[in-house]
Design an enzyme around this catalytic site. Structure first.
Site, PDB file in Angstrom:
ATOM      1  N   GLU A  31       0.972  -1.161  -0.068  1.00 32.15           N
ATOM      2  CA  GLU A  31       0.078  -0.115  -0.020  1.00 32.15           C
ATOM      3  C   GLU A  31       0.774   1.360  -0.105  1.00 32.15           C
ATOM      4  O   GLU A  31       0.408   2.194  -0.877  1.00 32.15           O
ATOM      5  CB  GLU A  31      -0.792   0.048   1.263  1.00 32.15           C
ATOM      6  N   TYR A 100       8.106 -10.341  10.381  1.00 30.03           N
ATOM      7  CA  TYR A 100       8.013 -10.417  11.716  1.00 30.03           C
ATOM      8  C   TYR A 100       7.061  -9.250  12.253  1.00 30.03           C
ATOM      9  O   TYR A 100       7.408  -8.089  12.690  1.00 30.03           O
ATOM     10  CB  TYR A 100       9.469  -9.811  12.407  1.00 30.03           C
ATOM     11  N   ARG A 225       0.083 -10.888 -15.434  1.00 30.70           N
ATOM     12  CA  ARG A 225       0.600 -12.245 -15.750  1.00 30.70           C
ATOM     13  C   ARG A 225       1.813 -12.383 -15.627  1.00 30.70           C
ATOM     14  O   ARG A 225       2.741 -13.239 -16.243  1.00 30.70           O
ATOM     15  CB  ARG A 225      -0.053 -12.568 -17.274  1.00 30.70           C
ATOM     16  N   GLY A 229       2.544 -10.693 -19.797  1.00 32.22           N
ATOM     17  CA  GLY A 229       2.061  -9.495 -19.742  1.00 32.22           C
ATOM     18  C   GLY A 229       0.811  -9.312 -18.986  1.00 32.22           C
ATOM     19  O   GLY A 229       0.592  -9.773 -17.822  1.00 32.22           O
ATOM     20  N   ALA A 255       6.642  -5.012  -8.652  1.00 30.38           N
ATOM     21  CA  ALA A 255       6.356  -5.036  -9.855  1.00 30.38           C
ATOM     22  C   ALA A 255       4.773  -5.050 -10.071  1.00 30.38           C
ATOM     23  O   ALA A 255       4.264  -4.006 -10.654  1.00 30.38           O
ATOM     24  CB  ALA A 255       6.649  -6.299 -10.580  1.00 30.38           C
ATOM     25  N   ASP A 257       2.686  -3.874  -7.549  1.00 30.03           N
ATOM     26  CA  ASP A 257       2.230  -2.735  -6.866  1.00 30.03           C
ATOM     27  C   ASP A 257       2.607  -1.304  -8.209  1.00 30.03           C
ATOM     28  O   ASP A 257       1.931  -0.554  -8.299  1.00 30.03           O
ATOM     29  CB  ASP A 257       3.033  -2.483  -5.684  1.00 30.03           C
TER      30      ASP A 257
END
Length: 315
Positions: A31, A100, A225, A229, A255, A257
């Site tokens: 996020e 953790y 994917r 792609g 990647a 995100d």
């Protein structure tokens, strides 16, 4: 606006944990990656979270604020610690992570941490399945944010982002399917979608999974994917794009995100599905060319230069 847990990550500098004597410190989190990426592209972004009243919490807030993310809704918890991840990179696509985060400050998120007016004033809410996996409180906080967004007509994008070290694939798929009725845009990995469709009773295979999703009132569906792609579906139109060419893949973490960053940025700018997919895959290509979760995310000027090059490139 997004909600989730930013963590401190310590990465083995030479790849393997048993042999390294040097750990590289950074801020990570799906996020927070999206929040940072959108801020770098000139969008207003905010993160709702909790971190410890400790040096790691200081670094998380300082990093996000320095990247232009609104940190007003990050609570500093004096009684709990900031989440931690230890990572070793054995190969660009072979990453081992050790979490953790049990009992961390963000595990104490509750609906009370979600500001109603802030959500109502957002142009977009983005949530992930990672927060759902952190426990009942974070799950309820996510549901509250999504509910408030729906009441205010704010679109909600959802990335299931399965983390199988936090819960089982079955639990992740079941909870993700339960969230679909509240989602406008689904940004999902192919394996995740197939697991969700199986939970929903659909036959195996991407075409069958996409047909299964037709029963939900989604504005758009994007299936990531990896090297194969991306596939996007919107308003009855299905488009497929290859992965953007990369000279050398250094680190594939982040990647997905990064794709979300590019896709959401373009969508917020009114782009059509094809341009939004292209934006997402280009931003993802920048991140996999660098070490770290967010370090390779492009600036607004780099993005503008890319668009200018695309305009003059031969078709």
């Amino acid at each position: 606006m997004t909600l989730g847990e930013p963590l401190i990550c310590l990465t083995a500098a030479d790849g393997r944990l048993p042999s390294t004597s040097h750990l590289v410190k950074s801020v990570v989190g799906a996020e927070s990656n999206v929040a940072i990426g959108l801020a770098r592209l000139g969008r207003s972004s905010a993160l709702v979270s909790r971190v410890g009243q400790d040096p790691f919490g200081d670094e998380v807030v300082r990093t996000l604020r320095g990247e232009g993310v609104d940190t007003r809704w990050i609570v500093r918890d004096p009684d709990e610690v900031t989440g931690l991840m230890i990572k070793e990179r054995r190969a660009p696509d072979d990453i081992h992570a050790y979490y953790y985060r049990r009992g961390s400050a963000a595990a104490g998120l509750t609906p009370a941490d979600v500001d109603e007016q802030a959500v109502a004033g957002a142009r977009r809410v983005h949530v992930t399945g990672i927060t759902l996996a952190l426990g009942q409180g974070p799950r309820e906080a996510t549901a509250r944010m999504v509910q408030l967004a729906g009441q205010s007509g704010v679109p909600v994008s959802f990335d299931p982002n399965f983390r199988l070290k936090l819960w089982s694939e079955q639990d992740a798929a079941t909870m993700s399917v339960a969230f679909l009725p509240s989602v406008s845009d689904l940004l999902v990995g192919e394996d995740e979608l197939l697991a969700m469709a199986q939970v929903g009773g659909a036959a195996r295979g991407l075409p069958a999974a996409l047909r299964w999703l037709e029963s939900y009132d989604l504005c758009s569906v994007v299936v990531k994917r990896g090297a194969a792609g991306v596939v996007g579906v919107k308003d009855g139109v299905c488009l497929e794009r290859p992965a953007y060419p990369v000279a050398a893949v250094v680190d594939t973490v982040g990647a997905g995100d990064a794709f979300n960053v590019g896709y959401l940025h373009a969508t917020l700018g009114g782009a059509d599905l094809g341009d939004a997919l292209d934006s997402g895959r280009w931003v993802a290509s920048r991140v996999v060319s660098h070490l770290g979760d967010y370090e390779g995310l492009p600036s607004a000027s780099e993005y503008a230069a890319h668009l200018a090059e695309e305009e003059v490139a031969p078709r």
